[in-house]
Each structure stands twice: as C-alpha cells, then as structure tokens.
Design a protein around this motif. Structure first.
Motif, PDB file in Angstrom:
ATOM      1  N   PRO A   1     -62.683   5.060  17.607  1.00 44.24           N
ATOM      2  CA  PRO A   1     -63.715   4.275  18.080  1.00 44.24           C
ATOM      3  C   PRO A   1     -64.377   4.412  19.449  1.00 44.24           C
ATOM      4  N   SER A   2     -65.540   4.123  19.519  1.00 39.82           N
ATOM      5  CA  SER A   2     -66.035   4.485  20.984  1.00 39.82           C
ATOM      6  C   SER A   2     -65.952   3.209  22.018  1.00 39.82           C
ATOM      7  N   ASP A   3     -65.352   2.271  21.560  1.00 46.25           N
ATOM      8  CA  ASP A   3     -65.452   0.821  22.393  1.00 46.25           C
ATOM      9  C   ASP A   3     -64.127   1.167  23.274  1.00 46.25           C
ATOM     10  N   PRO A   4     -64.283   1.244  24.378  1.00 47.23           N
ATOM     11  CA  PRO A   4     -63.068   1.129  25.427  1.00 47.23           C
ATOM     12  C   PRO A   4     -62.136  -0.140  25.166  1.00 47.23           C
ATOM     13  N   ALA A   5     -62.547  -1.111  24.727  1.00 46.24           N
ATOM     14  CA  ALA A   5     -61.865  -2.164  24.602  1.00 46.24           C
ATOM     15  C   ALA A   5     -60.812  -2.193  23.484  1.00 46.24           C
ATOM     16  N   PHE A   6     -61.187  -1.202  22.445  1.00 42.82           N
ATOM     17  CA  PHE A   6     -60.386  -1.053  21.588  1.00 42.82           C
ATOM     18  C   PHE A   6     -59.089  -0.469  21.956  1.00 42.82           C
ATOM     19  N   TYR A   7     -59.357   0.629  22.779  1.00 46.43           N
ATOM     20  CA  TYR A   7     -58.026   1.240  23.530  1.00 46.43           C
ATOM     21  C   TYR A   7     -57.261   0.330  24.321  1.00 46.43           C
ATOM     22  N   GLN A   8     -57.733  -0.469  25.004  1.00 50.56           N
ATOM     23  CA  GLN A   8     -57.167  -1.333  25.952  1.00 50.56           C
ATOM     24  C   GLN A   8     -56.355  -2.466  25.027  1.00 50.56           C
ATOM     25  N   ARG A   9     -56.755  -2.897  23.911  1.00 52.61           N
ATOM     26  CA  ARG A   9     -56.062  -3.914  22.968  1.00 52.61           C
ATOM     27  C   ARG A   9     -54.850  -2.803  22.304  1.00 52.61           C
ATOM     28  N   LEU A  10     -54.951  -1.571  21.954  1.00 51.78           N
ATOM     29  CA  LEU A  10     -54.027  -0.723  21.608  1.00 51.78           C
ATOM     30  C   LEU A  10     -52.979  -0.357  22.355  1.00 51.78           C
ATOM     31  N   GLY A  11     -53.439  -0.345  23.610  1.00 49.50           N
ATOM     32  CA  GLY A  11     -52.612  -0.071  24.915  1.00 49.50           C
ATOM     33  C   GLY A  11     -51.601  -1.081  24.807  1.00 49.50           C
ATOM     34  N   VAL A  12     -52.078  -2.312  25.042  1.00 51.76           N
ATOM     35  CA  VAL A  12     -51.416  -3.444  25.262  1.00 51.76           C
ATOM     36  C   VAL A  12     -50.218  -3.594  23.854  1.00 51.76           C
ATOM     37  N   ILE A  13     -50.465  -3.279  23.068  1.00 55.88           N
ATOM     38  CA  ILE A  13     -49.531  -3.514  21.843  1.00 55.88           C
ATOM     39  C   ILE A  13     -48.393  -2.383  22.062  1.00 55.88           C
ATOM     40  N   LEU A  14     -49.064  -1.012  22.122  1.00 54.61           N
ATOM     41  CA  LEU A  14     -48.027  -0.152  22.282  1.00 54.61           C
ATOM     42  C   LEU A  14     -47.177  -0.439  23.528  1.00 54.61           C
ATOM     43  N   LYS A  15     -47.560  -0.779  24.725  1.00 56.71           N
ATOM     44  CA  LYS A  15     -46.859  -1.156  25.902  1.00 56.71           C
ATOM     45  C   LYS A  15     -45.642  -2.079  25.303  1.00 56.71           C
ATOM     46  N   ASN A  16     -46.174  -3.324  24.791  1.00 57.06           N
ATOM     47  CA  ASN A  16     -45.253  -4.554  24.383  1.00 57.06           C
ATOM     48  C   ASN A  16     -44.439  -4.028  23.208  1.00 57.06           C
ATOM     49  N   LYS A  17     -44.900  -3.461  22.414  1.00 57.53           N
ATOM     50  CA  LYS A  17     -44.079  -3.131  21.072  1.00 57.53           C
ATOM     51  C   LYS A  17     -43.499  -1.800  20.801  1.00 57.53           C
ATOM     52  N   GLY A  18     -43.772  -0.897  21.769  1.00 58.16           N
ATOM     53  CA  GLY A  18     -43.574   0.504  21.407  1.00 58.16           C
ATOM     54  C   GLY A  18     -44.023   1.231  20.301  1.00 58.16           C
ATOM     55  N   TYR A  19     -43.371   2.210  19.644  1.00 62.72           N
ATOM     56  CA  TYR A  19     -43.745   2.906  18.693  1.00 62.72           C
ATOM     57  C   TYR A  19     -43.226   2.715  17.342  1.00 62.72           C
ATOM     58  N   LEU A  20     -42.411   1.834  17.133  1.00 61.91           N
ATOM     59  CA  LEU A  20     -41.582   1.646  15.950  1.00 61.91           C
ATOM     60  C   LEU A  20     -42.556   0.630  15.086  1.00 61.91           C
ATOM     61  N   PRO A  21     -42.476   0.727  13.769  1.00 61.74           N
ATOM     62  CA  PRO A  21     -43.340  -0.365  12.873  1.00 61.74           C
ATOM     63  C   PRO A  21     -42.679  -1.623  13.089  1.00 61.74           C
ATOM     64  N   SER A  22     -43.641  -2.638  12.986  1.00 65.28           N
ATOM     65  CA  SER A  22     -43.278  -3.888  13.022  1.00 65.28           C
ATOM     66  C   SER A  22     -44.117  -4.885  12.281  1.00 65.28           C
ATOM     67  N   GLU A  23     -43.810  -6.247  11.840  1.00 67.33           N
ATOM     68  CA  GLU A  23     -44.708  -6.913  11.079  1.00 67.33           C
ATOM     69  C   GLU A  23     -45.806  -7.199  11.771  1.00 67.33           C
ATOM     70  N   ASN A  24     -46.851  -7.231  11.037  1.00 68.54           N
ATOM     71  CA  ASN A  24     -48.307  -7.394  11.644  1.00 68.54           C
ATOM     72  C   ASN A  24     -48.636  -6.790  12.839  1.00 68.54           C
ATOM     73  N   ARG A  25     -48.049  -5.641  13.168  1.00 57.96           N
ATOM     74  CA  ARG A  25     -48.108  -4.595  14.237  1.00 57.96           C
ATOM     75  C   ARG A  25     -49.509  -4.644  15.008  1.00 57.96           C
ATOM     76  N   TYR A  26     -50.517  -4.387  14.095  1.00 55.32           N
ATOM     77  CA  TYR A  26     -51.896  -4.250  14.585  1.00 55.32           C
ATOM     78  C   TYR A  26     -52.979  -5.272  14.467  1.00 55.32           C
ATOM     79  N   ALA A  27     -52.256  -6.610  14.424  1.00 61.07           N
ATOM     80  CA  ALA A  27     -53.038  -7.778  13.931  1.00 61.07           C
ATOM     81  C   ALA A  27     -54.202  -7.875  15.102  1.00 61.07           C
ATOM     82  N   GLU A  28     -53.923  -7.490  16.362  1.00 57.42           N
ATOM     83  CA  GLU A  28     -54.645  -7.826  17.456  1.00 57.42           C
ATOM     84  C   GLU A  28     -55.852  -6.753  17.596  1.00 57.42           C
ATOM     85  N   LEU A  29     -55.699  -5.825  16.910  1.00 62.50           N
ATOM     86  CA  LEU A  29     -56.969  -4.672  16.774  1.00 62.50           C
ATOM     87  C   LEU A  29     -58.108  -5.289  16.661  1.00 62.50           C
TER      88      LEU A  29
END
Length: 183
Positions: A155-183
């Motif tokens: 993706p070229s939109d910097p906002a995507f990486y901010q959303r992904l960053g929040v997910i990885l910051k809060n959830k870490g790297y292990l899989p979880s239910e609806n992990r990427y729902a906020e993307l």
C-alpha cells in the motif's frame, strides 16, 4: 500484482502468512520472541533493527510497517533517522553499533567484522544483544525477500502502516481472531 493468489484485504506479509498458516506459525513465533520477548533491548529498538534491515533490502512494505511501529514504541520519529544515517541518528552509541551490525548482516553475514563487534561491546552491548541483532537482521532479510519475491501488494497510503503499527504494537506477532479487522 502478486505472483500467487492472496487475499486482497491482506497486503504485504500479512497475506503471505495467511496463505500458508502452517509455515507462518513458526515464523510468527520466532518474530514474537525476538521482537516482543524478554530482552535488554526495548521493543522499539528491536523494531529499529527490523526497519534498518528492511530499508537496506529495499522492501517498501516492511520498511514502512516497522518504521511506524518503531516510532510508536519509541514515542519519537527515529526510524527515518536511522535509515538515512545511523551515525547521526539520535540513538545511543550501543544502538548505532548494533544497527551497523544489522546493516552488515543485511548485506552478507560475513560483512560483520571483529571491529564492529568490539565497538558494540565497548558501547555496552551484551552477547545476547549481539546474537539477537544478527538473528533479527537475518530474519528480516528473509521476510523482505519473501514479500518482494512474491510481489506482495505494498500500500502507498501511510495511514495503512499506522493502522498496522497499532495492531502489531498492541497484539504482537502471533495470530489471533480477527487480527487485521482494523486494516
């Protein structure tokens, strides 16, 4: 356009890990240990290592994702600094030495010299920090080649990486239910 069929909702490595969950699991576990597990390096410092390596490998997806996470975890924009010039970045001498080692590993593991290691140790780096820096650099070189080798969507939109960053910051790297729902 990716070379294999991936979920359009999961760009970058997220789609690749979703594609092969069996191979993704050990990769995710190792990443969780290295980037979020116990360490004398902060999570933000470890994300800077991932960012510098990804940037050196020219992997736009991984660079943007880990720069966003590093800056969030460190509460300041350091990722661009270390990617531009490690020696002038506002990080400790120990981190400069470790980032220099990471950059050497990213190019070729044999590029790490005894002088680099001595500089890192003189700046206070422990053997575990040296080990983990080299392993993070090697792992992210693998990720960068995985993402770019299969032409995963970036993706070229910097906002995507901010959303992904929040997910990885809060959830870490292990899989979880609806992990990427906020993307």
């Amino acid at each position: 356009m990716p070379y294999i069929t991936l979920s359009e909702k999961l760009p970058g490595i997220t789609g690749l890990l979703d594609y092969r969950k069996d191979t993704a699991q050990p990769i995710r576990e190792l990443t969780q240990i290295l980037l979020r597990g116990p360490s004398t390096l902060t999570e933000g410092e470890r994300e800077l290592i991932a960012t510098v390596v990804s940037n050196g490998n020219g992997c736009a997806f991984c660079t943007a994702a880990h720069a966003a996470i590093a800056d969030m975890l460190l509460d300041q924009p350091l990722a661009e600094q270390v990617c531009t010039d490690i020696q002038s970045a506002q990080v400790s001498d120990k981190m400069k030495a470790l980032l220099t080692i990471a950059r050497a590993v990213q190019q070729n593991g044999r590029n790490v010299t005894p002088e680099m290691v001595a500089t890192a140790k003189a700046a206070g780096a422990t053997e575990m920090e040296l080990h983990d820096t080299v392993l993070i650099a090697a792992l992210f070189s693998l990720y960068n080649r995985y993402v770019d080798g299969l032409a995963s969507v970036t993706p070229s939109d910097p906002a995507f990486y901010q959303r992904l960053g929040v997910i990885l910051k809060n959830k870490g790297y292990l899989p979880s239910e609806n992990r990427y729902a906020e993307l």
